[in-house]
Design an enzyme around this catalytic site. Structure first.
Site, PDB file in Angstrom:
ATOM      1  N   HIS A 141       0.846  -1.183   0.000  1.00 28.53           N
ATOM      2  CA  HIS A 141       0.000   0.000   0.000  1.00 28.53           C
ATOM      3  C   HIS A 141       0.890   1.245   0.000  1.00 28.53           C
ATOM      4  O   HIS A 141       2.101   1.155   0.215  1.00 28.53           O
ATOM      5  CB  HIS A 141      -0.960  -0.001   1.204  1.00 28.53           C
ATOM      6  CG  HIS A 141      -0.298   0.037   2.547  1.00 28.53           C
ATOM      7  ND1 HIS A 141      -0.320  -1.025   3.432  1.00 28.53           N
ATOM      8  CD2 HIS A 141       0.425   0.999   3.170  1.00 28.53           C
ATOM      9  CE1 HIS A 141       0.343  -0.707   4.522  1.00 28.53           C
ATOM     10  NE2 HIS A 141       0.813   0.510   4.401  1.00 28.53           N
TER      11      HIS A 141
HETATM   12  P1  TYD Z   1      -2.027  -2.803   7.823  1.00 33.31           P
HETATM   13  O1  TYD Z   1      -1.656  -1.371   7.844  1.00 33.31           O
HETATM   14  O2  TYD Z   1      -2.778  -3.289   6.641  1.00 33.31           O
HETATM   15  O3  TYD Z   1      -0.710  -3.699   8.009  1.00 33.31           O
HETATM   16  P2  TYD Z   1       0.606  -3.679   7.063  1.00 33.31           P
HETATM   17  O4  TYD Z   1       1.251  -2.340   7.270  1.00 33.31           O
HETATM   18  O5  TYD Z   1       1.468  -4.793   7.536  1.00 33.31           O
HETATM   19  O6  TYD Z   1       0.134  -3.847   5.672  1.00 33.31           O
HETATM   20  O7  TYD Z   1      -2.862  -3.118   9.143  1.00 33.31           O
HETATM   21  C1  TYD Z   1      -3.330  -4.396   9.441  1.00 33.31           C
HETATM   22  C2  TYD Z   1      -4.585  -4.292  10.301  1.00 33.31           C
HETATM   23  O8  TYD Z   1      -4.333  -3.612  11.526  1.00 33.31           O
HETATM   24  C3  TYD Z   1      -5.722  -3.541   9.632  1.00 33.31           C
HETATM   25  O9  TYD Z   1      -6.932  -4.231   9.936  1.00 33.31           O
HETATM   26  C4  TYD Z   1      -5.754  -2.211  10.301  1.00 33.31           C
HETATM   27  C5  TYD Z   1      -5.175  -2.484  11.683  1.00 33.31           C
HETATM   28  N1  TYD Z   1      -4.383  -1.354  12.189  1.00 33.31           N
HETATM   29  C6  TYD Z   1      -4.890  -0.531  13.189  1.00 33.31           C
HETATM   30  O10 TYD Z   1      -6.018  -0.713  13.656  1.00 33.31           O
HETATM   31  N2  TYD Z   1      -4.121   0.482  13.671  1.00 33.31           N
HETATM   32  C7  TYD Z   1      -2.888   0.748  13.181  1.00 33.31           C
HETATM   33  O11 TYD Z   1      -2.203   1.689  13.643  1.00 33.31           O
HETATM   34  C8  TYD Z   1      -2.373  -0.101  12.132  1.00 33.31           C
HETATM   35  C9  TYD Z   1      -1.010   0.129  11.550  1.00 33.31           C
HETATM   36  C10 TYD Z   1      -3.149  -1.136  11.672  1.00 33.31           C
END
Ligand code: TYD
Length: 132
Positions: free
Chosen positions: A45
């Protein structure tokens, strides 16, 4: 952009410090990602406005960034001294090369609306940013 923390060697220990100008934005959120299988890749992303600093306090994580203009960079985070700045409009993936912890310092609280999760959407966003 890869930067380095301040390193203090004290009684055979190493202290890696980020403060002052080493923090290029006001940190509003800190989170760690752990328990990721070796070889797994997360991310896929970009953010519209969020600024982040990524570091691996333990283990090795490879981060690939893509600015949507054909410039891809690979960074190896394998020391708490190494800190990667990832700004807005940068498609990024993180691959766990060992059992590792990723620590992220972010400029804003969690906002799902700031994410761009589709690569085509990201390319269109990056192109629009360029034309402004
Ligand atoms: P995501 O940002 O997609 O993870 P990555 O950076 O590894 O791709 O986040 C994964 C899940 O965690 C998503 O359901 C959102 C949640 N999340 C939060 O609730 N708060 C946060 O600060 C973050 C980073 C993720």
């Amino acid at each position: 952009m890869l930067t380095h923390s301040q390193v203090i060697v004290h009684q055979n220990a190493k202290l890696c410090v980020l403060e002052g100008a080493l923090l290029p934005f006001e940190v509003r959120r800190v989170y760690c990602i752990c328990g990721v299988a070796v070889g797994a890749t997360r991310g896929f992303h970009a953010h519209k406005t969020l600024e982040q600093l990524l570091t691996a306090p333990a283990g090795r994580i490879d981060v690939e960034t893509d600015d949507g203009r054909g410039n891809k960079e690979l960074y190896v985070l394998d020391s708490p001294e190494k800190v990667l700045y990832v700004g807005p409009s940068s498609w990024h993936t993180m691959t766990w090369r060992s059992e590792a912890v990723l620590m992220v310092m972010a400029s804003q609280e969690y906002d799902p609306g700031d994410y761009i999760r589709g690569y085509e959407e990201f390319l269109a966003f990056a192109a629009k940013e360029r034309s402004v």
